[in-house]
Design a protein around this motif. Structure first.
Motif, PDB file in Angstrom:
ATOM      1  N   GLU A  20       0.845  -1.185   0.000  1.00 62.97           N
ATOM      2  CA  GLU A  20       0.000   0.000   0.000  1.00 62.97           C
ATOM      3  C   GLU A  20       0.880   1.235   0.000  1.00 62.97           C
ATOM      4  O   GLU A  20       2.040   1.180   0.391  1.00 62.97           O
ATOM      5  N   TYR A  28      -3.327   4.025  -2.056  1.00 61.27           N
ATOM      6  CA  TYR A  28      -3.390   3.107  -3.178  1.00 61.27           C
ATOM      7  C   TYR A  28      -2.960   1.720  -2.719  1.00 61.27           C
ATOM      8  O   TYR A  28      -2.129   1.578  -1.815  1.00 61.27           O
ATOM      9  N   LEU A  29      -3.525   0.709  -3.363  1.00 64.33           N
ATOM     10  CA  LEU A  29      -3.180  -0.675  -3.052  1.00 64.33           C
ATOM     11  C   LEU A  29      -2.631  -1.360  -4.295  1.00 64.33           C
ATOM     12  O   LEU A  29      -3.118  -1.139  -5.412  1.00 64.33           O
ATOM     13  N   LEU A  51      -7.957   3.430  -2.749  1.00 65.23           N
ATOM     14  CA  LEU A  51      -8.778   3.071  -1.603  1.00 65.23           C
ATOM     15  C   LEU A  51      -9.410   4.348  -1.054  1.00 65.23           C
ATOM     16  O   LEU A  51      -8.718   5.345  -0.847  1.00 65.23           O
ATOM     17  N   LEU A  58     -14.908   1.034   3.401  1.00 68.91           N
ATOM     18  CA  LEU A  58     -13.779   1.128   2.486  1.00 68.91           C
ATOM     19  C   LEU A  58     -14.242   0.722   1.101  1.00 68.91           C
ATOM     20  O   LEU A  58     -14.908  -0.298   0.936  1.00 68.91           O
ATOM     21  N   PHE A  60     -13.012   0.506  -3.196  1.00 72.16           N
ATOM     22  CA  PHE A  60     -11.872   0.403  -4.104  1.00 72.16           C
ATOM     23  C   PHE A  60     -12.287   0.937  -5.460  1.00 72.16           C
ATOM     24  O   PHE A  60     -13.349   0.591  -5.971  1.00 72.16           O
TER      25      PHE A  60
END
Length: 86
Positions: A20, A28-29, A51, A58, A60
């Motif tokens: 992350e 961001y992931l 995210l 949460l 995305f």
């Protein structure tokens, strides 16, 4: 926060959070498709998503700006190459 966790995206598939990154007040992931049956990841498919916290949940999202997506992807790759954790 989510690194090394399994998340489910809008496509209802499970993804493993490899890393992350916080950048310009956004999170961001870096993800890989996760296969629960043999507890493995797809080493040929990686995804970068943004995210966000929406209504205490949460969520995305794809990165809409192509230049930003490329920049964030490059940052993740640089972190992996250098073995650094920010």
């Amino acid at each position: 926060m989510l690194k090394n966790k399994i998340v489910v995206l809008n496509d209802k598939k499970e993804y493993y959070v490899l890393d992350e990154l916080d950048h310009h007040d956004k999170k961001y992931l870096f993800l890989s498709l996760y296969h629960a049956n043999d507890e493995s990841i797809d080493e040929n498919q990686f995804f970068v998503v943004e995210l966000e916290l929406e209504n205490a949940n949460l969520t995305f999202h794809d990165i809409e700006d192509q230049n930003e997506a490329e920049r964030i992807s490059a940052m993740f790759l640089e972190k992996m190459k250098n073995g650094t954790q920010h």
